[in-house]
Design an enzyme around this catalytic site. Sequence first.
Site, PDB file in Angstrom:
ATOM      1  N   LYS A 213      -3.864  22.847  89.004  1.00 54.27           N
ATOM      2  CA  LYS A 213      -3.309  23.406  90.232  1.00 54.27           C
ATOM      3  C   LYS A 213      -3.237  24.931  90.117  1.00 54.27           C
ATOM      4  O   LYS A 213      -2.798  25.463  89.092  1.00 54.27           O
ATOM      5  CB  LYS A 213      -1.908  22.849  90.479  1.00 54.27           C
ATOM      6  CG  LYS A 213      -1.882  21.350  90.711  1.00 54.27           C
ATOM      7  CD  LYS A 213      -2.516  20.962  92.037  1.00 54.27           C
ATOM      8  CE  LYS A 213      -2.416  19.476  92.309  1.00 54.27           C
ATOM      9  NZ  LYS A 213      -2.909  19.096  93.640  1.00 54.27           N
ATOM     10  N   ASP A 241      -7.455  23.491  92.177  1.00 55.51           N
ATOM     11  CA  ASP A 241      -6.943  23.011  93.459  1.00 55.51           C
ATOM     12  C   ASP A 241      -5.853  23.941  93.947  1.00 55.51           C
ATOM     13  O   ASP A 241      -4.828  24.103  93.288  1.00 55.51           O
ATOM     14  CB  ASP A 241      -6.394  21.587  93.252  1.00 55.51           C
ATOM     15  CG  ASP A 241      -5.874  20.956  94.533  1.00 55.51           C
ATOM     16  OD1 ASP A 241      -5.927  21.593  95.594  1.00 55.51           O
ATOM     17  OD2 ASP A 241      -5.415  19.796  94.462  1.00 55.51           O
ATOM     18  N   GLU A 267     -10.597  23.188  95.345  1.00 61.89           N
ATOM     19  CA  GLU A 267     -10.144  22.181  96.305  1.00 61.89           C
ATOM     20  C   GLU A 267      -9.146  22.795  97.277  1.00 61.89           C
ATOM     21  O   GLU A 267      -8.286  23.572  96.879  1.00 61.89           O
ATOM     22  CB  GLU A 267      -9.508  21.031  95.527  1.00 61.89           C
ATOM     23  CG  GLU A 267      -9.058  19.864  96.364  1.00 61.89           C
ATOM     24  CD  GLU A 267      -8.587  18.718  95.485  1.00 61.89           C
ATOM     25  OE1 GLU A 267      -7.700  17.969  95.930  1.00 61.89           O
ATOM     26  OE2 GLU A 267      -9.091  18.565  94.349  1.00 61.89           O
ATOM     27  N   GLU A 296      -8.224  15.495 101.605  1.00 61.25           N
ATOM     28  CA  GLU A 296      -7.005  14.692 101.494  1.00 61.25           C
ATOM     29  C   GLU A 296      -6.095  14.886 102.703  1.00 61.25           C
ATOM     30  O   GLU A 296      -5.288  14.018 103.028  1.00 61.25           O
ATOM     31  CB  GLU A 296      -6.246  14.993 100.195  1.00 61.25           C
ATOM     32  CG  GLU A 296      -5.588  16.345 100.128  1.00 61.25           C
ATOM     33  CD  GLU A 296      -4.861  16.576  98.812  1.00 61.25           C
ATOM     34  OE1 GLU A 296      -3.641  16.383  98.769  1.00 61.25           O
ATOM     35  OE2 GLU A 296      -5.528  16.943  97.821  1.00 61.25           O
ATOM     36  N   ASP A 319      -9.107   9.941 101.746  1.00 61.70           N
ATOM     37  CA  ASP A 319      -7.757   9.511 101.382  1.00 61.70           C
ATOM     38  C   ASP A 319      -7.504   8.175 102.072  1.00 61.70           C
ATOM     39  O   ASP A 319      -7.804   8.012 103.255  1.00 61.70           O
ATOM     40  CB  ASP A 319      -6.726  10.550 101.837  1.00 61.70           C
ATOM     41  CG  ASP A 319      -5.321  10.192 101.391  1.00 61.70           C
ATOM     42  OD1 ASP A 319      -4.878  10.728 100.365  1.00 61.70           O
ATOM     43  OD2 ASP A 319      -4.675   9.368 102.064  1.00 61.70           O
ATOM     44  N   HIS A 346      -9.425  11.494  96.883  1.00 56.68           N
ATOM     45  CA  HIS A 346      -8.075  11.925  96.525  1.00 56.68           C
ATOM     46  C   HIS A 346      -7.266  10.688  96.155  1.00 56.68           C
ATOM     47  O   HIS A 346      -7.384   9.634  96.784  1.00 56.68           O
ATOM     48  CB  HIS A 346      -7.429  12.622  97.728  1.00 56.68           C
ATOM     49  CG  HIS A 346      -5.978  12.903  97.557  1.00 56.68           C
ATOM     50  ND1 HIS A 346      -4.999  12.306  98.333  1.00 56.68           N
ATOM     51  CD2 HIS A 346      -5.330  13.715  96.696  1.00 56.68           C
ATOM     52  CE1 HIS A 346      -3.811  12.749  97.957  1.00 56.68           C
ATOM     53  NE2 HIS A 346      -3.980  13.612  96.975  1.00 56.68           N
TER      54      HIS A 346
END
Length: 429
Positions: A213, A241, A267, A296, A319, A346
């Site tokens: 992240k 992400d 992402e 997602e 998703d 996701h």
Amino acid sequence: MLTVSDVRFPTSLEQHGSDAMHTDPDYSVAYVVIETDQGMHGYGLTFTVGRGTEIVVCAVEALSALVVGKSLEEIVSDFRGFYRLLTSDGQMRWIGPEKGVIQLATAAVLNAVWDLWARSEGKPLWKLLVEMDPRKLISCIDFRYITDALTEQEALDILVKAQTGKQQRVDQMLKEGYPAYTTSCAWLGYSDQLLKQLCTDALNDGWTKFKVKVGADLEDDIRRCSLIRQMIGPHNTLMIDANQRWDVGEAITWVTRLAEYKPLWIEEPTSPDDILGHAAISKALAPLGIGVATGEQCHNRVMFKQFLQASALQFVQIDSCRLGSVNENLAVLLMAHKFKVPVCPHAGGVGLCELVQHLILFDYISVSASLDNRMCEFVDHLHQHFRSPVVIQNAHYMPPKDPGYSCEMLESSVQTHQYPQGQVWKNLQ
């Protein structure tokens, strides 16, 4: 009968799931149970991150009148019509349409219907899909608004072509499983010490693909990406992400600074609705060998259609709860195949791994017939609350064997985590 519960887990206490945009998520579900007059049950859910789950529960209750009183046979004999009934109600549609809370609620209801159908056939959902006649499968999909990108005939041709070699792919999945990547090591709120420990454990367990992240602080991202890349070595795969944190220009600048750590993709670099922004970022990062992944928070097949038409993403992330359940995910899988863009779903949260494993198995066996640049997200949280939890071996999803869609929760978990009256939440008050 249809019942729905607000079930929440206090994951924010340990920063599980924390990212640049969602700093204190409490992983939660609106949990749906459908019971037939014959005593059969179907279980479905939609994933949320705490506050707001009560709004999804209200939306499910509002949709329930469209479900109660119908037979399973009546629904699945015209599944496209039933999908339209839920998404095109003359008054409810106004607060969608086919997006947001209404679509999350639709997904929860339809996930329960698919679970019920698979259970009635005595098959795990992926097997129900794989063994379904292609024409029957096509009849479950609403092609409205996407025929300029994918016609029914094109979709049918894809499924018919993939019949070749299908059994070999089934056998391969049963033996080897579907490749996964882990997001569990590097949530934004984790300390370096915890990050190193989790990374070491994951490497020892055979993981080769890791997601980090990013997006809150550039210097911190550089340090953490450097740390992870050192830990996993030059040959393992790294993804980053940002969870929608940046403006378009900022995303390009920021990711360019992180390019030396060789991420496969960035992402959700910007607003999940900004298709042209994603296209600009994709074009700018292509010379660096970095793709863009998103989906997602992409709320329907129409948006995915435009992302694909605009070459705005290099990895499609479906998703299982954001879109309108299996029906709409089938449409996106088929479009992605036509546009030659790999699907890397996701997952994580509560139940998303349990659900999406069925969809990605179907994609490989009956649509794409390829594992190139394909992998499914795995997050190692909360699986113990499910009757048929995911099975990971050697960093691969092993195909579920129990009938249904794998989203039945343990009754004890539902009771103790119901919000706000469950014992877990009473103890935190």
